[in-house]
Design a protein around this motif. Structure first.
Motif, short mmCIF file in Angstrom:
data_model
loop_
_atom_site.label_atom_id
_atom_site.label_comp_id
_atom_site.label_asym_id
_atom_site.label_seq_id
_atom_site.Cartn_x
_atom_site.Cartn_y
_atom_site.Cartn_z
N ALA A 1 -57.75 44.68 -12.87
CA ALA A 1 -58.12 43.65 -13.47
C ALA A 1 -59.16 42.66 -12.86
CB ALA A 1 -56.69 42.78 -13.53
N LYS A 2 -59.08 43.01 -11.39
CA LYS A 2 -60.10 42.17 -10.83
C LYS A 2 -61.47 42.75 -10.84
CE LYS A 2 -58.20 38.98 -8.00
NZ LYS A 2 -58.74 37.76 -7.94
N LEU A 3 -61.48 44.16 -11.01
CA LEU A 3 -62.86 44.78 -11.19
C LEU A 3 -63.21 44.68 -12.57
CD1 LEU A 3 -62.28 48.12 -9.19
CD2 LEU A 3 -63.64 46.18 -8.68
N ASP A 4 -62.29 44.61 -13.54
CA ASP A 4 -62.55 44.23 -14.85
C ASP A 4 -63.54 42.94 -15.13
OD1 ASP A 4 -61.77 46.59 -16.04
OD2 ASP A 4 -59.65 45.85 -16.49
N LYS A 5 -62.91 42.16 -14.45
CA LYS A 5 -63.54 40.65 -14.46
C LYS A 5 -64.87 40.74 -13.69
CE LYS A 5 -62.56 35.72 -13.58
NZ LYS A 5 -62.81 35.47 -15.04
N ARG A 6 -64.96 41.53 -12.43
CA ARG A 6 -66.01 41.60 -11.94
C ARG A 6 -67.15 42.20 -12.67
NH1 ARG A 6 -69.06 39.37 -7.57
NH2 ARG A 6 -70.40 41.33 -6.82
N PHE A 7 -66.76 43.19 -13.52
CA PHE A 7 -67.88 43.89 -14.16
C PHE A 7 -68.13 43.12 -15.69
CE2 PHE A 7 -67.58 46.46 -10.89
CZ PHE A 7 -68.83 47.15 -10.70
N LEU B 1 -47.78 50.70 -14.83
CA LEU B 1 -48.32 50.07 -13.88
C LEU B 1 -48.02 48.77 -13.56
CD1 LEU B 1 -52.08 51.47 -14.22
CD2 LEU B 1 -50.28 52.40 -12.65
N TYR B 2 -47.70 48.08 -14.75
CA TYR B 2 -47.33 46.57 -14.68
C TYR B 2 -46.02 46.48 -14.02
CZ TYR B 2 -51.26 46.00 -18.05
OH TYR B 2 -52.44 45.94 -18.62
N THR B 3 -45.01 47.47 -14.40
CA THR B 3 -43.67 47.34 -14.03
C THR B 3 -43.75 47.72 -12.40
OG1 THR B 3 -42.71 48.46 -15.71
CG2 THR B 3 -41.43 48.56 -13.91
N ALA B 4 -44.53 48.40 -11.71
CA ALA B 4 -44.69 48.73 -10.29
C ALA B 4 -45.26 47.39 -9.67
CB ALA B 4 -45.92 49.72 -10.19
N SER B 5 -45.95 46.79 -10.41
CA SER B 5 -46.73 45.59 -9.93
C SER B 5 -45.76 44.33 -9.74
CB SER B 5 -48.09 45.18 -10.69
OG SER B 5 -48.92 46.04 -10.45
N ALA B 6 -44.60 44.49 -10.98
CA ALA B 6 -43.82 43.39 -10.95
C ALA B 6 -42.78 43.53 -9.84
CB ALA B 6 -42.98 43.43 -12.35
N PHE C 1 -52.44 38.51 -13.58
CA PHE C 1 -53.29 38.99 -14.32
C PHE C 1 -53.09 39.56 -15.65
CE2 PHE C 1 -50.94 42.03 -11.76
CZ PHE C 1 -50.89 43.17 -12.68
N LEU C 2 -51.83 39.24 -16.16
CA LEU C 2 -51.32 39.54 -17.46
C LEU C 2 -51.35 38.35 -18.41
CD1 LEU C 2 -48.61 42.32 -17.00
CD2 LEU C 2 -51.16 42.51 -17.60
N THR C 3 -51.33 38.47 -19.63
CA THR C 3 -50.87 37.23 -20.51
C THR C 3 -49.50 36.92 -20.46
OG1 THR C 3 -50.28 38.75 -22.43
CG2 THR C 3 -52.79 37.97 -22.14
N ASP C 4 -49.04 35.49 -20.93
CA ASP C 4 -47.80 35.21 -20.86
C ASP C 4 -46.90 36.20 -21.43
OD1 ASP C 4 -48.61 33.26 -19.26
OD2 ASP C 4 -48.44 31.63 -20.95
N ASP C 5 -47.34 36.57 -22.72
CA ASP C 5 -46.34 37.43 -23.69
C ASP C 5 -46.27 38.89 -22.95
OD1 ASP C 5 -46.19 35.45 -25.47
OD2 ASP C 5 -47.94 36.46 -26.83
N ASP C 6 -47.30 39.49 -22.41
CA ASP C 6 -47.02 40.51 -21.57
C ASP C 6 -46.31 40.48 -20.36
OD1 ASP C 6 -48.53 42.19 -23.42
OD2 ASP C 6 -50.47 42.14 -22.33
N THR C 7 -46.37 39.32 -19.87
CA THR C 7 -45.49 39.13 -18.39
C THR C 7 -44.12 39.03 -18.79
OG1 THR C 7 -47.24 38.03 -17.38
CG2 THR C 7 -45.36 37.63 -16.72
N GLU C 8 -43.61 38.21 -19.92
CA GLU C 8 -42.45 38.01 -20.61
C GLU C 8 -41.88 39.54 -20.91
OE1 GLU C 8 -39.64 35.54 -23.63
OE2 GLU C 8 -41.97 35.23 -23.48
#
Length: 506
Positions: free
Chosen positions: A411-417, A449-454, A464-471
């Motif tokens: 997500a950081k690199l997506d924003k960087r580029f 990947l999101y589950t591992a980060s959570a 780095f996720l939207t509220d809907d994806d986070t929920e």
């Protein structure tokens, strides 16, 4: 003591050899035999007709003065010689004991042999090293009593025994593991032999990350995905981990993507660092960037090959108070080496230009085809790609499981580029090339990947996720956690009931 001027008369009528060193003084024209006078030190020794006192004096004061005196020492000298011979015999026996060779079955010999076997295995030494003169001399210096076994002994017995012992230990650790992940890579040695290495990773009961190289096998078959997949399945069966629901990590090559299908290993993740390398290579292949890299590469190569140029560069670095760093020549398959080449070139730019313009260096000015615009582009490239280098370093040096880091770093690199109005034409083109390759990766693994980060305390809020994806991710985790809790509780109830029934029967 007798006077120094008195004349000592020999006692020639006496037969003992002690009288070669003793005599008498005259008093009133006659020999005074009450005292004997030592000819060596003129000491006065009382004489009563026995030579014992005289022998003792010679042994105590003049031992070894001459052969006659030693022979005259009588029984006392004989006892001394006997004692010396006895001590020498003991020394010879002691020396012989310490110089006798160990038996190959002795504990000390076995320990040294095992240590040499570990040296061969861990340092990847050839078996023939034990037969070299230098190695034999080194071992002899450290332990003269040890004889180094032959190379066949290590090749056919020591190393195979050590391998089997370690293999049994690793199998036991894998047996106790809840889940296992495996990584694999195909590579070619300097002798152009093809190999495939398989490594296992798991969390121990003490919650420590464990890594084991399961095998490195020569692989002469075609490197198709099906063949590599069959090898993976065989390895998992050999190490009894097929029932551990193993995960697989490979590079992004097409045959490796297919390799995960044959043994039905899921999930199959591709290496994030390798993905960054592929995307960065695409960015560096942009025409303007590729031409710039070629010009810098030409200068670096010239100063590497030219001995006088290298000497001048060191002199210019010293005069300009720059670090005494060598220029870096990149490797085309590693994007970070190209980044480091440009970064080092910019650091040493004043010294490089001063060297190339030196009159002492022929053709120096011809090699330097860079202009001010090229230098600005080089600075922009370093600024753009610096975060990618940081991410690559973090992923390669991390000693903990890294899957939880992929989503936030991506997500950081997506924003960087993301393209901005301030970007130059070169940077805009490099960002586009990077994103075109980067965005197509992990498209089917987002939820994993999101589950591992959570589950990682550092990223559990999923910023780095939207509220809907986070929920959605957190709700899914809660449901799975509740299911696991119910399963554990049911097992506990069943075990408790079984124990109660057993007590009732007793």
């Amino acid at each position: 003591m007798s006077g120094n001027g008195d004349e000592i008369f020999s006692a020639s009528h006496l037969k003992s050899k002690v009288w070669k060193s003793f005599g008498f003084l005259k008093k009133g024209g006659k020999l005074d035999k009450s005292h004997a006078i030592c000819r060596l030190c003129r000491a006065t020794i009382k004489y009563t007709g026995s030579t014992t006192n005289l022998n003792n004096h010679l042994a105590r004061r003049h031992a070894g003065a001459d052969a006659g005196e030693q022979e005259a020492s009588g029984a006392s000298t004989a006892r001394t010689a006997s004692t010396d011979k006895s001590g020498q015999d003991k020394d010879n026996k002691t020396q012989a004991f310490f110089q006798s060779q160990f038996s190959h079955n002795s504990a000390r010999a076995k320990a040294i042999t095992a240590s040499i076997a570990r040296f061969i295995a861990q340092d990847l030494r050839p078996y023939s090293v034990v037969e070299t003169r230098a190695f034999q001399d080194m071992v002899k210096t450290m332990e003269p009593r040890y004889k180094v076994p032959s190379r066949q002994h290590f090749a056919e017995r020591c190393v195979p025994e050590m391998y089997n012992k370690i293999k049994d230990k690793v199998k036991q650790e894998l047996f106790l593991a809840e889940r296992v992940a495996i990584t694999t890579n195909a590579w070619t040695s300097c002798a152009t032999n093809s190999y495939v290495t398989i490594t296992a990773h798991h969390i121990s009961p003490d919650w420590e990350l464990q890594n084991h190289v399961l095998q490195t096998r020569i692989f002469n078959d075609s490197h198709t995905g099906r063949n590599i997949g069959a090898l993976l399945k065989e390895a998992c069966a050999d190490w009894n981990i097929l029932d551990k629901n193993p995960a697989l990590v490979t590079d992004n090559a097409r045959n490796m993507i297919v390799a995960g299908v044959e043994p039905e290993i899921s999930p199959h993740l591709t290496c994030f660092a390798h993905m960054l390398n592929l995307a960065s290579q695409k960015a560096f292949q942009v025409d303007t960037a590729a031409r710039l890299l070629g010009r810098i590469r030409r200068i670096v190569g010239f100063l590497h090959r030219n001995i006088r140029g290298a000497d001048l560069l060191r002199e210019k670095q010293q005069h300009l108070c720059l670090p005494n760093h060598k220029l870096i020549h990149d490797v085309c398959t590693r994007w970070n080496s190209s980044f480091e080449m440009v970064q080092r070139f910019l650091e040493q730019q004043p010294a490089v230009f001063a060297t190339l313009m030196s009159k002492e260096l022929r053709k120096g000015e011809e090699v330097n085809t860079l202009n001010e615009r090229d230098i600005c582009n080089a600075e922009d490239i370093v600024k753009l790609m610096a975060p990618v280098k940081v991410v690559t370093t973090v992923m390669c040096e991390e000693e903990q499981p890294t899957i939880s880091m992929i989503a936030p770093l991506k997500a950081k690199l997506d924003k960087r580029f993301e393209a901005t109005d301030e970007d130059t034409a070169l940077i805009t083109e490099m960002k586009r090339a990077f994103n075109n390759d980067f965005e197509k990766r992990y498209t089917h693994l987002h939820d994993l990947l999101y589950t591992a980060s959570a589950l990682d305390p550092r990223f559990k809020t999923l910023p780095f996720l939207t509220d809907d994806d986070t929920e959605r991710i957190l709700t899914s985790l809660s449901v799975e956690a509740a299911a696991i809790n119910n399963k554990v509780r049911n097992v506990f109830i069943e075990v408790t009931s079984t124990r109660q029934r057993q007590r009732d029967v007793i």
